[in-house]
Structures are given as structure tokens and as C-alpha cells.
Write an enzyme that holds these catalytic residues in place. Structure first.
Site, PDB file in Angstrom:
ATOM      1  CG  ASP A 184      34.512  13.484  54.812  1.00 30.98           C
ATOM      2  OD1 ASP A 184      33.758  14.024  55.635  1.00 30.98           O
ATOM      3  OD2 ASP A 184      35.651  13.918  54.559  1.00 30.98           O
ATOM      4  NE  ARG A 229      37.046  22.183  61.492  1.00 28.37           N
ATOM      5  CZ  ARG A 229      37.044  22.696  62.698  1.00 28.37           C
ATOM      6  NH1 ARG A 229      36.352  23.777  62.940  1.00 28.37           N
ATOM      7  NH2 ARG A 229      37.730  22.140  63.680  1.00 28.37           N
ATOM      8  CB  ILE A 233      33.339  11.806  63.087  1.00 31.22           C
ATOM      9  CG1 ILE A 233      33.904  10.425  62.778  1.00 31.22           C
ATOM     10  CG2 ILE A 233      34.429  12.881  63.058  1.00 31.22           C
ATOM     11  CD1 ILE A 233      35.103  10.001  63.536  1.00 31.22           C
ATOM     12  CB  CYS A 254      30.227  24.422  59.099  1.00 30.63           C
ATOM     13  SG  CYS A 254      30.666  22.717  59.261  1.00 30.63           S
ATOM     14  NE  ARG A 283      34.022  20.485  60.901  1.00 32.70           N
ATOM     15  CZ  ARG A 283      34.319  20.357  59.613  1.00 32.70           C
ATOM     16  NH1 ARG A 283      33.564  20.920  58.711  1.00 32.70           N
ATOM     17  NH2 ARG A 283      35.369  19.683  59.248  1.00 32.70           N
ATOM     18  NE  ARG A 293      33.601  23.733  50.855  1.00 30.53           N
ATOM     19  CZ  ARG A 293      33.559  23.193  52.055  1.00 30.53           C
ATOM     20  NH1 ARG A 293      32.423  23.105  52.692  1.00 30.53           N
ATOM     21  NH2 ARG A 293      34.647  22.763  52.644  1.00 30.53           N
ATOM     22  CE  LYS A 308      36.838  18.643  50.735  1.00 30.77           C
ATOM     23  NZ  LYS A 308      37.162  19.330  51.990  1.00 30.77           N
TER      24      LYS A 308
HETATM   25  C1  UD1 Z   1      38.784  16.673  58.329  1.00 32.18           C
HETATM   26  C2  UD1 Z   1      38.305  16.653  56.900  1.00 32.18           C
HETATM   27  C3  UD1 Z   1      36.795  16.415  56.820  1.00 32.18           C
HETATM   28  C4  UD1 Z   1      36.419  15.160  57.614  1.00 32.18           C
HETATM   29  C5  UD1 Z   1      36.993  15.207  59.026  1.00 32.18           C
HETATM   30  C6  UD1 Z   1      36.792  13.919  59.803  1.00 32.18           C
HETATM   31  C7  UD1 Z   1      39.875  18.118  55.793  1.00 32.18           C
HETATM   32  C8  UD1 Z   1      40.107  19.380  55.047  1.00 32.18           C
HETATM   33  N1  UD1 Z   1      38.653  17.923  56.284  1.00 32.18           N
HETATM   34  O1  UD1 Z   1      38.157  17.793  58.972  1.00 32.18           O
HETATM   35  O2  UD1 Z   1      36.446  16.238  55.446  1.00 32.18           O
HETATM   36  O3  UD1 Z   1      35.004  15.074  57.704  1.00 32.18           O
HETATM   37  O4  UD1 Z   1      38.418  15.458  58.979  1.00 32.18           O
HETATM   38  O5  UD1 Z   1      37.376  12.857  59.126  1.00 32.18           O
HETATM   39  O6  UD1 Z   1      40.749  17.290  55.908  1.00 32.18           O
HETATM   40  N2  UD1 Z   1      37.422  18.306  67.104  1.00 32.18           N
HETATM   41  C9  UD1 Z   1      37.515  18.838  68.362  1.00 32.18           C
HETATM   42  N3  UD1 Z   1      38.465  19.805  68.590  1.00 32.18           N
HETATM   43  C10 UD1 Z   1      39.323  20.225  67.620  1.00 32.18           C
HETATM   44  C11 UD1 Z   1      39.233  19.656  66.342  1.00 32.18           C
HETATM   45  C12 UD1 Z   1      38.280  18.688  66.115  1.00 32.18           C
HETATM   46  O7  UD1 Z   1      36.754  18.480  69.247  1.00 32.18           O
HETATM   47  O8  UD1 Z   1      40.166  21.094  67.889  1.00 32.18           O
HETATM   48  C13 UD1 Z   1      36.398  17.271  66.841  1.00 32.18           C
HETATM   49  C14 UD1 Z   1      35.472  17.621  65.683  1.00 32.18           C
HETATM   50  O9  UD1 Z   1      34.409  18.464  66.087  1.00 32.18           O
HETATM   51  C15 UD1 Z   1      35.015  16.253  65.234  1.00 32.18           C
HETATM   52  C16 UD1 Z   1      36.261  15.401  65.451  1.00 32.18           C
HETATM   53  O10 UD1 Z   1      37.072  16.111  66.385  1.00 32.18           O
HETATM   54  O11 UD1 Z   1      33.990  15.790  66.080  1.00 32.18           O
HETATM   55  C17 UD1 Z   1      37.068  15.140  64.210  1.00 32.18           C
HETATM   56  O12 UD1 Z   1      37.264  16.356  63.506  1.00 32.18           O
HETATM   57  P1  UD1 Z   1      38.574  16.665  62.670  1.00 32.18           P
HETATM   58  O13 UD1 Z   1      39.308  15.407  62.365  1.00 32.18           O
HETATM   59  O14 UD1 Z   1      39.338  17.752  63.343  1.00 32.18           O
HETATM   60  O15 UD1 Z   1      37.960  17.254  61.337  1.00 32.18           O
HETATM   61  P2  UD1 Z   1      38.690  18.269  60.414  1.00 32.18           P
HETATM   62  O16 UD1 Z   1      40.139  18.036  60.511  1.00 32.18           O
HETATM   63  O17 UD1 Z   1      38.161  19.647  60.623  1.00 32.18           O
END
Ligand code: UD1
Length: 420
Positions: A307, A92, A329, A116, A121, A399, A22
Site C-alpha cells: 500500500d 472488498r 503482493i 479490481c 484478488r 475511500r 482504514k
Molecule cells: C488487505 C488490505 C489492502 C492491502 C492488502 C495487502 C484491507 C481492508 N485491505 O487486502 O489494503 O493492499 O491487504 O497488504 O485490509 N489472495 C489469494 N487468495 C485469497 C486472498 C488473497 O490468493 O483468498 C492473494 C491476493 O490476491 C494478494 C495476496 O493474497 O496477492 C494478499 O492479499 P490479501 O492480504 O488477502 O489482501 P486483502 O486482505 O484483500
């Protein structure tokens, strides 16, 4: 709305094949926005999230057909640069259309995805990265508006408070493929799904090095072409099936996996008492003797995946002794604790830690799924609980897990769908 009903207590046995990832397919579909030429994506999982991304692509002017695991994408004459709130707010990962749209169309208006259940996030790292490539960014009425006559390669540091960001790395990497000059992303996410996206971009003609490591280098090119790609197997589905084997004291061979993507999980399961037999692209999982309590801390890849945190908690809830599960995380990703406790688990939350005291038996109860991985955790708990367990709000499960009921039924589980 449907709920899943499970009659627990059956040792699952047999073979199961893991679907495409996914988290790889979603950004790869977004990457097709970087070209006008047709693209073919194979091994795409039939998931609610895949369909959402296809709807977004159609709304942005692509033709998108999905048949038997293959997605065919081509362009219409009407490219649109606005990704609407109604679609983006449901998922997202939709936010990663920002980078490719901006790079290709010179402007993009994308709804902010919002928070969420697993936490706030934010998208600050995405915006910081895109901005440092020279885009002008404004946030207005819940939308991000990004403009740039051309993007310019730069040094981009993408480390945040909780480490690297998967989708921010994807977004910036995609934007940088068409930028002028060289971009270096430092503290890039190393997840296999980011590397898979890079492989697809390279097939499209992008010049990328270092993907899968914390330093990714991208040399911008003038244009990208259409490409064909096969999505990597879903390591989280594979991991969930491994836990289904252990929690039911069963014996499952999980096919179509990449062993090298599962290192941290297999290491922990080994410590917990698993017998792991590896062949070329499959793994046989069963219990060696008895389960042992373990401590788990989630970390960015190659650490233990967030995850899989909810699912490992199910296993520890029926493992004798005390386990401590630490979430690094998403410190608030513990909605499943209260539901597991309703089934008789003894779990206490202390900030980012969950202290799990293993019980002899869980008992079936009506429980509610709060998010995707929490749903999988409750299904695993249901497989081992006494009596009947029902998991409502299973649209979360749809999902991210393709045909999960059929796959579990194929292993002997008594699991079916009922109307709520
Ligand atoms: C992706 C995965 C999700 C997984 C997550 C962490 C996809 C579609 N989703 O989500 O399944 O749980 O990685 O492995 O690939 N953060 C910030 N600022 C930002 C972006 C992120 O502070 O601009 C923080 C987030 O709140 C979180 C951490 O960074 O605490 C990691 O998040 P991130 O790796 O960005 O998650 P996603 O990419 O949204």
C-alpha cells in the site's frame, strides 16, 4: 465528479495528525456482528469505505451511528444474513462479514467481491479457512452461501501463492471465536490491523493468543459481549505524509503514529536520505542532504507494504539514479506508472518490477486516479511538479484518506477541489 487541482513546488512544513486506520476499522466494524450487545468504536476515520461498511451493517440488521470519529453500533430485532452485491462489490473488505455472520447466525450469504484494478484478488483462502471450521460452502450466482449448525475448531493453514492474506486471516479468526474447541491459524497475516482486530475481539470476550505473529490460536467461547475500542493510527496515511515531506524537501511533524508499525518504511527512507526524528507518538521527517535511489520490494508485514508502493515510486521518480521497485503482493499493481510517465517520469515496467530513472523535474498534467494508493501517488507527484496538476476520479482517494486536502493545505500546499 470532483477532481483535485495542485500547484506544485511548495516545501510542505508544519504538523499533521494521522487519522484512524482504514484497514483496522473495516474488519472491526464487521466483528460487531458477533454480538447482540452495543459496541463503541473510537478514532474511526470518516471515509467512504467506513460509510460503506456502516451501510452493510445496517442492511444486516444493525443500528449504526457515526459522529465525530465515534461509531455506535447496536442491534435491531431483524438480523439479516444476506450481504448484497451492490454493497459488497464496491469494497472488498465487505467480504469479511462472512466469518462473523456465519458464526453468529449459522448461515451467511455474501456476494463475491469480484476483481479490481490492482489484480484478480481471489477469495479461495477465505473459503478454505471457513470450510475447515466445518462450514458447508456453495457458490451460486455470484454469492457464497455458508452454513453450519456449529463451527468446530481446527488447524488452518492460510499461506497462499503471494504469502499470507490479511482479510482471510480476519475472516477465519472472527469465525473461530465462536467455534467449538481450539483453532490454530498458521501462516496468519501479521499486519498491525489484524492484531488490532484481535485486541477488539479479546475485549468482546474472545480467547486469542499469538496475534501479530504467523501462528494465531483461538479457543472458541459460547458468546461474545459488546465492547469499546480505539482504532490504531493509519500507518499508510502516516507513510504518505512522510513522503510528502521528502518529495517537497519540506519538514513535517507527523502526529499520532505508532513508530513500531513503520519499521520497513523508515528503514528505506533512511537509506533514501531522510532525517527521521522520533518522539513518543510523533515523527519529524525532512531530508538530510540529498535523495538517493533505492530498491524496494513489497512483502507481507513486517516487510515493505504494497500500500506504499505507488507513493514511493513518486519519490523515486524525482530521485537521481535508477531505482527498482518490485511488487510481490499484487504483480499487476502498476496502473500509476503510465500516469507518472505522462507527468515526465521515466519508468519502465518489466513484469513485477518497475525500473525508475529519476528525472530532475515532473511537469503538471491532467492525470487519472485508478485506485486508492495510485491516487495518493499522483497527489505526491503533483506536489513537486511544475505548473498545475489535476487528478481526476478522486473518489478513490476519499475511500482511504480522511480530509487529505485540508491536511495538505494545513502544511502549505496549494491544493483544491474542482468540478470535472
Ligand atoms: C488487505 C488490505 C489492502 C492491502 C492488502 C495487502 C484491507 C481492508 N485491505 O487486502 O489494503 O493492499 O491487504 O497488504 O485490509 N489472495 C489469494 N487468495 C485469497 C486472498 C488473497 O490468493 O483468498 C492473494 C491476493 O490476491 C494478494 C495476496 O493474497 O496477492 C494478499 O492479499 P490479501 O492480504 O488477502 O489482501 P486483502 O486482505 O484483500
Amino acid at each position: 465528479m470532483d477532481k483535485l487541482v495542485i500547484e506544485g513546488g511548495i516545501k510542505l512544513k508544519g504538523e499533521v495528525t494521522v487519522s484512524g486506520s482504514k484497514n483496522a476499522v473495516l474488519p472491526i466494524l464487521a466483528a460487531t456482528l458477533l454480538t447482540d450487545e452495543p459496541c463503541i468504536i473510537r478514532n474511526a476515520p470518516a471515509l467512504r469505505d467506513t460509510n460503506t461498511m456502516l451501510k452493510i451493517l445496517r442492511s444486516l440488521g444493525k443500528n449504526a451511528e457515526f459522529d465525530k470519529g465515534i461509531v455506535f453500533i447496536s442491534s435491531t430485532k431483524h438480523a439479516n444474513f444476506i450481504a448484497d452485491y451492490k454493497l459488497v462489490s464496491t469494497m472488498r473488505a465487505s467480504f469479511c462479514v462472512l466469518g462473523p455472520m456465519l458464526a453468529k447466525l449459522k448461515k451467511a450469504k455474501v456476494s463475491l467481491p469480484g476483481g479490481c484494478i490492482i489484480g484478480v484478488r481471489p477469495v479461495d483462502l477465505h473459503l478454505k479457512g471457513i470450510k475447515s471450521l466445518g462450514a458447508d460452502i456453495t457458490v451460486e450466482s455470484g454469492y457464497v452461501l455458508a452454513k453450519a449448525n456449529y463451527l468446530k475448531g481446527n488447524y488452518v493453514y492460510l499461506g497462499g501463492v503471494y504469502g499470507s492474506s490479511v482479510l482471510a486471516t480476519d475472516n477465519v479468526m472472527m469465525a473461530a471465536t465462536l467455534a467449538r474447541g481450539r483453532t490454530v491459524i498458521e501462516s496468519a497475516a501479521c499486519e498491525p490491523e489484524v492484531a488490532d482486530l484481535a485486541e477488539f475481539l479479546i475485549k468482546m470476550g474472545a480467547k486469542i493468543k499469538g496475534h501479530g505473529t504467523p501462528t494465531i490460536e483461538i479457543e472458541g467461547v459460547k458468546q461474545l459481549r459488546g465492547a469499546e475500542h480505539t482504532i490504531i493510527p493509519d500507518r499508510i496515511e502516516a507513510g504518505t505524509m512522510m513522503l510528502a515531506a521528502l518529495i517537497t524537501k519540506g519538514d513535517i511533524t507527523i502526529k499520532n503514529i505508532r513508530f513500531e508499525h513503520l519499521g520497513a518504511l523508515i528503514d528505506k527512507l533512511d537509506e533514501a536520505g531522510a532525517s527521521v526524528m522520533k518522539t513518543d507518538s510523533s515523527i519529524r521527517m525532512r531530508l538530510k542532504n540529498k535523495l538517493n535511489a533505492i530498491n524496494v520490494t513489497t512483502l507481507p508485514y513486517p516487510g515493505f507494504p504494497t500500500d506504499m508502493q505507488a507513493q514511493i515510486m513518486s519519490l523515486m521518480s524525482v530521485t537521481p539514479g535508477i531505482s527498482v521497485i518490485t511488487e510481490k503482493i499484487y504483480p499487476d499493481r502498476f496502473m500509476h506508472v503510465a500516469e507518472l510517465n505522462r507527468m515526465g517520469a521515466r519508468i519502465q515496467r518489466e513484469g513485477p518490477h518497475a525500473i525508475v530513472e529519476g528525472v530532475k523535474q515532473l511537469s503538471g498534467a491532467p492525470v487519472m486516479a485508478s485506485d486508492l494508493r495510485a491516487s495518493a501517488c499522483l497527489v505526491l507527484a503533483g506536489l513537486v511538479a511544475s505548473g498545475k496538476n489535476s487528478v481526476s476520479r478522486i473518489y478513490h482517494l476519499e475511500r482511504g484518506y480522511e480530509n487529505i486536502e485540508e491536511k495538505l493545505r494545513g502544511l502549505g500546499a496549494k491544493i483544491w477541489r474542482e468540478k470535472e
